[in-house]
Design an enzyme around this catalytic site. Structure first.
Site, PDB file in Angstrom:
ATOM      1  N   ARG A  88     -10.218 -11.553   2.623  1.00  0.00           N
ATOM      2  CA  ARG A  88     -11.138 -12.600   2.180  1.00  0.00           C
ATOM      3  C   ARG A  88     -10.485 -13.984   2.230  1.00  0.00           C
ATOM      4  O   ARG A  88     -11.166 -15.000   2.356  1.00  0.00           O
ATOM      5  CB  ARG A  88     -11.669 -12.286   0.793  1.00  0.00           C
ATOM      6  CG  ARG A  88     -10.656 -12.318  -0.317  1.00  0.00           C
ATOM      7  CD  ARG A  88     -11.086 -11.515  -1.529  1.00  0.00           C
ATOM      8  NE  ARG A  88     -11.097 -10.092  -1.234  1.00  0.00           N
ATOM      9  CZ  ARG A  88     -11.463  -9.153  -2.105  1.00  0.00           C
ATOM     10  NH1 ARG A  88     -11.862  -9.513  -3.329  1.00  0.00           N
ATOM     11  NH2 ARG A  88     -11.437  -7.885  -1.781  1.00  0.00           N
TER      12      ARG A  88
ATOM     13  N   LYS B 201       0.835  -1.194   0.000  1.00  0.00           N
ATOM     14  CA  LYS B 201       0.000   0.000   0.000  1.00  0.00           C
ATOM     15  C   LYS B 201       0.877   1.254   0.000  1.00  0.00           C
ATOM     16  O   LYS B 201       1.963   1.257   0.587  1.00  0.00           O
ATOM     17  CB  LYS B 201      -0.867   0.044   1.269  1.00  0.00           C
ATOM     18  CG  LYS B 201      -1.941  -1.004   1.392  1.00  0.00           C
ATOM     19  CD  LYS B 201      -2.673  -0.826   2.725  1.00  0.00           C
ATOM     20  CE  LYS B 201      -3.729  -1.886   2.953  1.00  0.00           C
ATOM     21  NZ  LYS B 201      -4.909  -1.684   2.090  1.00  0.00           N
TER      22      LYS B 201
END
Length: 461
Positions: free
Chosen positions: A315, A241
């Site tokens: 996820r 990120k």
């Protein structure tokens, strides 16, 4: 901070809630010193505006706060909580009649207005005025809900330096011990031996070992399983990120924090159900052992997953936990996760988006959210998008290209691991970006109070 109401037999000053359009009528029923004071100060009962009221000797006789319609909506959700930090210290009571739902929200907001995250501050907590629980309000229930919300906020607000997987385990274990619940943890390489390969893959690069945390409580009733994303810090992994996107990543365990807060509410209120809490707790780090873009992982369920972005790690860890959750044939599985930026783009920070295939469950949740001031928004499990999460080289793609419907495709991915089970997924934000009544800037629970209120309808308890 005070999470308790003042005893109802304690002397208390009255707080009046007056819609702006009804101020003139209200004044006709007040003692002359109050009426003259209100007129002299040009107080107009604007929504949220507070005025202290004198008696004939100049002492404090009470206070009035302006409203803009229904009394519980004093300038928005938890509007009455504005008064808690503005009133002089002492004990207060709500002197205006409120409907039961309004009174409960007002009481809860007052308690939550006293919340401060002061772990790292030398400044003492700013004291708030105390409130007597309004007539008809179950004080014990509201105090339990407030305590659950405070647990959620504290966990989210704690920086990752002090809230890694091990510390999240300690907090989970402490909660279980407080309520006599059973606790279990599978850690490090044991994750592979117990068939949690994707939890292991995401967390293996960190020196803080990944783990699967489990709490079980209750002996009878329907089985409710809560699954919370516990990514204690998310660098994005090898798909790193930018700094601007990493600043709030201590909150990436907000799903875990929220299910722990909800679990606390359920156990404190002794709801007639069996509860199971599952938390995959990891740190998504960068190191030589990090999982890579292009890797194909085999999940606990046996489905293979092509990793097309290591920053779509939540996820993956949830998938293994959901597969475990469904092995015991629960009556309902609820997952909560700070999963996608797409959800925030769609509905902003206030609304908690949720997914379910059951229209009745959706209506039950939406009604509960409105009743308790915990707003939700239903999103679609849109079946035509299923092909977007099927890369061809593996069963599933963890990060479909194209940049569209990111929250929906993430939810569809998770649904594959809960197939055959009644399942509800929440894609929450878990953070209050600017101060609001009863919600200071920082970590915040979303959806937990709505779920709690909906459980009788969802589970028939």
């Amino acid at each position: 901070m005070s999470l308790s109401f003042a005893p109802r037999d304690t002397p208390a000053l009255p707080l009046y809630i007056v819609p702006q359009a009804e101020l003139a009528t209200w004044l006709t029923d007040q003692p002359d010193p109050v009426a003259r004071w209100i007129k002299a100060t040009a107080y107009d009962a604007a929504p949220g505006a507070l005025a202290l009221l004198p008696d004939g000797s100049g002492a404090l006789a009470g206070a009035v706060i302006g409203a803009d319609g229904p009394k519980e909506r004093v300038r928005g959700r938890f509007g009455l909580a504005r008064a808690a930090s503005q009133l002089p210290q002492g004990v207060w009571k709500i002197a205006s009649p409120l409907a039961p739902d309004e009174a409960e929200e007002a009481a809860l907001g007052w308690l939550l207005a006293s919340y401060r995250f002061a772990r790292y501050s030398r400044d003492p907590d700013a004291p708030c005025a105390l409130l007597q629980a309004p007539q008809g309000v179950d004080a014990t229930r509201v105090e339990a809900i407030a305590a659950g919300e405070v647990l959620t906020r504290d966990l989210i607000n704690t920086p990752a330096s002090d809230m890694g997987p091990q510390e999240l385990e300690a907090a989970t274990r402490a909660l279980a011990e407080d309520f006599g619940a059973a606790f279990n943890a599978v850690t490090g390489e044991d994750l592979l031996r117990h068939n949690f390969p994707m939890i292991h893959a995401v967390g293996r690069a960190s020196p803080r070992a990944p783990r699967l945390l489990e709490v079980t409580w209750g002996e009878a009733g329907p089985l409710l399983t809560l699954v919370g994303k516990g990514v204690c810090f998310d660098t994005g992994g090898l798909d790193l990120k930018p700094a601007s996107a990493m600043g709030l990543m201590k909150k990436d365990m907000g799903g875990a924090a929220t299910v722990l807060g909800l679990a606390r509410m359920i156990m404190a209120l002794a709801l007639p159900l069996r509860l199971r809490v599952l938390i995959p707790a990891v740190e998504n780090s960068v190191a030589g052992e990090a999982f890579r873009p292009g890797d194909i992982l085999t999940s606990r369920k046996g489905l293979t997953v092509e990793v097309n972005n290591t920053d779509a790690e939540g996820r993956l860890v949830l998938a293994d936990a959901l597969a475990l959750a469904c092995e015991d044939a629960p009556d309902l599985v609820v997952s909560m996760a700070t999963l996608t930026g797409a959800a925030r783009v769609a509905v902003g920070p206030d609304l908690a988006p949720f997914y379910t295939d059951d229209d009745g469950d959706a209506q039950t949740l939406l009604h509960a959210g409105r009743r308790v001031g915990d707003p939700l928004w239903r999103m679609p499990f849109w079946d035509p998008y299923e092909e977007m999460i099927e890369p061809g080289i593996a069963d599933l793609d963890n990060a479909p290209s194209g940049g569209m419907a990111g929250s929906i495709t993430a939810a569809l991915f998770l649904r594959r691991f809960a197939q055959g089970t009644r399942y509800i997924h929440f894609d929450i934000y878990g953070h209050q970006p600017k101060p609001a009544p009863a919600r200071p800037k920082g970590g915040v629970g979303q959806g937990a109070r709505a779920i709690l209120d909906a459980l009788p309808g969802l589970l028939g308890i």
